[in-house]
Design a protein around this motif. Sequence first.
Motif, PDB file in Angstrom:
ATOM      1  N   SER A   1      40.642  42.291 -10.289  1.00 64.93           N
ATOM      2  CA  SER A   1      41.103  41.150  -8.609  1.00 64.93           C
ATOM      3  C   SER A   1      40.940  41.602  -7.810  1.00 64.93           C
ATOM      4  O   SER A   1      41.271  41.065  -6.566  1.00 64.93           O
ATOM      5  CB  SER A   1      42.838  41.680  -8.579  1.00 64.93           C
ATOM      6  OG  SER A   1      42.855  43.446  -9.181  1.00 64.93           O
ATOM      7  N   THR A   2      39.848  43.027  -7.812  1.00 62.32           N
ATOM      8  CA  THR A   2      39.656  43.586  -6.018  1.00 62.32           C
ATOM      9  C   THR A   2      38.146  42.810  -5.847  1.00 62.32           C
ATOM     10  O   THR A   2      38.087  42.906  -4.383  1.00 62.32           O
ATOM     11  CB  THR A   2      40.212  44.495  -6.082  1.00 62.32           C
ATOM     12  OG1 THR A   2      39.392  45.145  -7.277  1.00 62.32           O
ATOM     13  CG2 THR A   2      41.540  45.103  -5.338  1.00 62.32           C
ATOM     14  N   PHE A   3      37.217  42.314  -6.690  1.00 64.55           N
ATOM     15  CA  PHE A   3      35.922  42.547  -7.118  1.00 64.55           C
ATOM     16  C   PHE A   3      35.225  41.963  -5.404  1.00 64.55           C
ATOM     17  O   PHE A   3      34.664  41.863  -4.666  1.00 64.55           O
ATOM     18  CB  PHE A   3      35.263  42.017  -8.162  1.00 64.55           C
ATOM     19  CG  PHE A   3      33.750  42.566  -8.172  1.00 64.55           C
ATOM     20  CD1 PHE A   3      33.593  43.156  -7.926  1.00 64.55           C
ATOM     21  CD2 PHE A   3      32.893  41.432  -7.650  1.00 64.55           C
ATOM     22  CE1 PHE A   3      31.447  44.007  -8.078  1.00 64.55           C
ATOM     23  CE2 PHE A   3      31.682  41.281  -8.073  1.00 64.55           C
ATOM     24  CZ  PHE A   3      30.770  42.408  -7.821  1.00 64.55           C
ATOM     25  N   ASP A   4      36.141  41.080  -5.298  1.00 65.10           N
ATOM     26  CA  ASP A   4      35.211  38.996  -4.253  1.00 65.10           C
ATOM     27  C   ASP A   4      35.924  40.196  -2.898  1.00 65.10           C
ATOM     28  O   ASP A   4      34.675  39.426  -2.713  1.00 65.10           O
ATOM     29  CB  ASP A   4      36.318  37.699  -4.498  1.00 65.10           C
ATOM     30  CG  ASP A   4      35.140  37.481  -6.398  1.00 65.10           C
ATOM     31  OD1 ASP A   4      34.289  37.654  -5.870  1.00 65.10           O
ATOM     32  OD2 ASP A   4      36.272  36.738  -6.770  1.00 65.10           O
ATOM     33  N   GLY A   5      36.979  40.264  -3.087  1.00 65.38           N
ATOM     34  CA  GLY A   5      37.301  40.804  -1.630  1.00 65.38           C
ATOM     35  C   GLY A   5      35.944  41.888  -1.697  1.00 65.38           C
ATOM     36  O   GLY A   5      36.314  41.676  -0.328  1.00 65.38           O
ATOM     37  N   ASP A   6      36.218  42.452  -2.009  1.00 60.48           N
ATOM     38  CA  ASP A   6      35.283  44.140  -1.841  1.00 60.48           C
ATOM     39  C   ASP A   6      34.108  43.265  -0.935  1.00 60.48           C
ATOM     40  O   ASP A   6      33.659  43.863   0.205  1.00 60.48           O
ATOM     41  CB  ASP A   6      35.313  44.569  -3.023  1.00 60.48           C
ATOM     42  CG  ASP A   6      35.913  45.800  -3.417  1.00 60.48           C
ATOM     43  OD1 ASP A   6      37.290  45.118  -2.704  1.00 60.48           O
ATOM     44  OD2 ASP A   6      36.704  46.067  -4.373  1.00 60.48           O
ATOM     45  N   LEU A   7      32.920  42.127  -1.424  1.00 61.68           N
ATOM     46  CA  LEU A   7      32.160  42.136  -1.173  1.00 61.68           C
ATOM     47  C   LEU A   7      32.290  41.014  -0.285  1.00 61.68           C
ATOM     48  O   LEU A   7      31.878  41.595   0.834  1.00 61.68           O
ATOM     49  CB  LEU A   7      31.453  41.263  -2.292  1.00 61.68           C
ATOM     50  CG  LEU A   7      31.470  41.535  -3.358  1.00 61.68           C
ATOM     51  CD1 LEU A   7      30.433  40.478  -4.627  1.00 61.68           C
ATOM     52  CD2 LEU A   7      30.314  42.670  -3.735  1.00 61.68           C
ATOM     53  N   GLU A   8      33.662  40.480   0.231  1.00 59.24           N
ATOM     54  CA  GLU A   8      34.276  40.342   1.784  1.00 59.24           C
ATOM     55  C   GLU A   8      34.046  41.028   2.766  1.00 59.24           C
ATOM     56  O   GLU A   8      33.549  41.125   3.923  1.00 59.24           O
ATOM     57  CB  GLU A   8      35.238  39.476   1.268  1.00 59.24           C
ATOM     58  CG  GLU A   8      35.180  38.086   2.126  1.00 59.24           C
ATOM     59  CD  GLU A   8      36.241  37.670   2.548  1.00 59.24           C
ATOM     60  OE1 GLU A   8      36.601  36.772   3.040  1.00 59.24           O
ATOM     61  OE2 GLU A   8      36.331  36.895   1.544  1.00 59.24           O
ATOM     62  N   VAL A   9      34.371  42.182   2.707  1.00 64.52           N
ATOM     63  CA  VAL A   9      34.539  43.201   3.346  1.00 64.52           C
ATOM     64  C   VAL A   9      33.935  44.377   3.855  1.00 64.52           C
ATOM     65  O   VAL A   9      33.622  45.122   4.783  1.00 64.52           O
ATOM     66  CB  VAL A   9      36.078  43.866   3.615  1.00 64.52           C
ATOM     67  CG1 VAL A   9      37.169  43.100   3.323  1.00 64.52           C
ATOM     68  CG2 VAL A   9      36.016  44.840   2.246  1.00 64.52           C
ATOM     69  N   LEU A  10      32.673  44.236   3.187  1.00 69.21           N
ATOM     70  CA  LEU A  10      32.353  44.969   3.119  1.00 69.21           C
ATOM     71  C   LEU A  10      30.777  44.962   4.553  1.00 69.21           C
ATOM     72  O   LEU A  10      30.842  43.670   4.111  1.00 69.21           O
ATOM     73  CB  LEU A  10      30.693  44.798   2.076  1.00 69.21           C
ATOM     74  CG  LEU A  10      31.342  46.415   0.837  1.00 69.21           C
ATOM     75  CD1 LEU A  10      30.894  46.337   0.229  1.00 69.21           C
ATOM     76  CD2 LEU A  10      31.292  48.135   1.382  1.00 69.21           C
ATOM     77  N   ALA A  11      30.210  46.385   5.281  1.00 73.34           N
ATOM     78  CA  ALA A  11      29.471  45.755   6.302  1.00 73.34           C
ATOM     79  C   ALA A  11      28.145  45.825   6.049  1.00 73.34           C
ATOM     80  O   ALA A  11      27.878  45.954   4.472  1.00 73.34           O
ATOM     81  CB  ALA A  11      29.842  47.269   7.149  1.00 73.34           C
ATOM     82  N   ARG A  12      28.088  45.334   6.661  1.00 73.22           N
ATOM     83  CA  ARG A  12      25.459  45.329   6.358  1.00 73.22           C
ATOM     84  C   ARG A  12      25.075  46.579   5.281  1.00 73.22           C
ATOM     85  O   ARG A  12      25.583  47.461   6.288  1.00 73.22           O
ATOM     86  CB  ARG A  12      24.647  44.929   7.759  1.00 73.22           C
ATOM     87  CG  ARG A  12      23.546  44.001   6.793  1.00 73.22           C
ATOM     88  CD  ARG A  12      22.831  43.898   8.513  1.00 73.22           C
ATOM     89  NE  ARG A  12      22.506  44.640   9.454  1.00 73.22           N
ATOM     90  CZ  ARG A  12      21.493  46.051   9.945  1.00 73.22           C
ATOM     91  NH1 ARG A  12      20.926  46.251   8.926  1.00 73.22           N
ATOM     92  NH2 ARG A  12      21.910  47.128  10.542  1.00 73.22           N
ATOM     93  N   LYS A  13      24.581  46.381   4.362  1.00 78.70           N
ATOM     94  CA  LYS A  13      23.990  47.845   3.959  1.00 78.70           C
ATOM     95  C   LYS A  13      25.582  48.660   3.225  1.00 78.70           C
ATOM     96  O   LYS A  13      24.753  49.799   2.889  1.00 78.70           O
ATOM     97  CB  LYS A  13      23.095  48.776   4.789  1.00 78.70           C
ATOM     98  CG  LYS A  13      21.627  47.616   5.232  1.00 78.70           C
ATOM     99  CD  LYS A  13      20.606  48.046   5.881  1.00 78.70           C
ATOM    100  CE  LYS A  13      21.442  49.427   7.263  1.00 78.70           C
ATOM    101  NZ  LYS A  13      20.263  50.133   7.533  1.00 78.70           N
ATOM    102  N   GLY A  14      26.710  47.937   2.939  1.00 81.99           N
ATOM    103  CA  GLY A  14      27.623  48.634   2.354  1.00 81.99           C
ATOM    104  C   GLY A  14      27.725  49.110   0.800  1.00 81.99           C
ATOM    105  O   GLY A  14      26.349  47.963   0.796  1.00 81.99           O
TER     106      GLY A  14
END
Length: 330
Positions: A226-239
Amino acid sequence: MSRLPQTQRALQFNRVGGPEVLEIATSAPLPSIKPDQILVKNAYAGVNYIDTYFRGGVYPASPLPYTLGREGEGTIVAIGSSVTDYKVGDYVGYMGPESQAEYTAVSANYVIAVPAGVEPGVTAAVLLQGLTAFTLIRDAHEVKRGDAVLVHAAAGGVGLLLCQLLRAVGAGTIIATASTKEKLQLAEKNGATHGIDYSKEDWVARVKEITGGQGVIAVFDGVGKSTFDGDLEVLARKGSLVSFGNASGVVPPFSIGRLSAKNLKVLRPTLFMYLTTKEEFTEAATELLRFVKEKKVDVKIHKIYSLEEAQQAHKDIEGRGTTGKLVYKL
């Protein structure tokens, strides 16, 4: 060994399913030990979410009947012929299978003496989750002073330890998500600098707001699907997205090309692949228990159950109504 019983009590299941499949075997065979193993008479055993994965069929469990457990503490009652670091009578903590039983045979490579000053039950409560948290921030993604990070399910056993360890290593912004105000207050007490109630707030938007649109350099996610897509969205560059649990379900297949927009990394670490040698385990466990003894890590025990209460323990941990660690007293 002649004075030891031939059978023991053990928490087992014969088929996968809900908590109702759990039962206590009253005449399970006493484990035999190999030359590099010790036999521990357990005083406490940790309860972990992974227990529900085996019981429910997410992870394969064989052979049946299957005895649960991944960590414990107790007194050594027998040692293998090649073991020289420990003796009968030593009180130790360990990581190893089938700990939710009266006796457990465990490799001497995954045993640590319980330091004086560490209260009974705490080592069994902290080893698996504590070393998981420790390796997540040291090996999966090395968190540096000043980093902005996100911890999902921050009031759970691993989550609270992550918050404390992140504070100890100097992370600058520690964003915690949880489902209630009370859980967020607990996470903040343990080191989180910001809390997001994902049941009421748009957590993706809030992470962006907190970080001034920059995002976080690492997400530590035990929730999964449930959180995977949102995780990719909130990560900074090279996160780095460090996905280590499936509380909401298994992450489905995804296109690896999604990572290239920000040069992201996705990891699915397992603890034992970071601690494959006696030296690796001893170094990490010694440092973790030193943090505990020095009160830099406060181990939250939600409740101590008897083996007879195992079905309720599984209901409690799956219901997400717990804060901290669940432990069996044997």
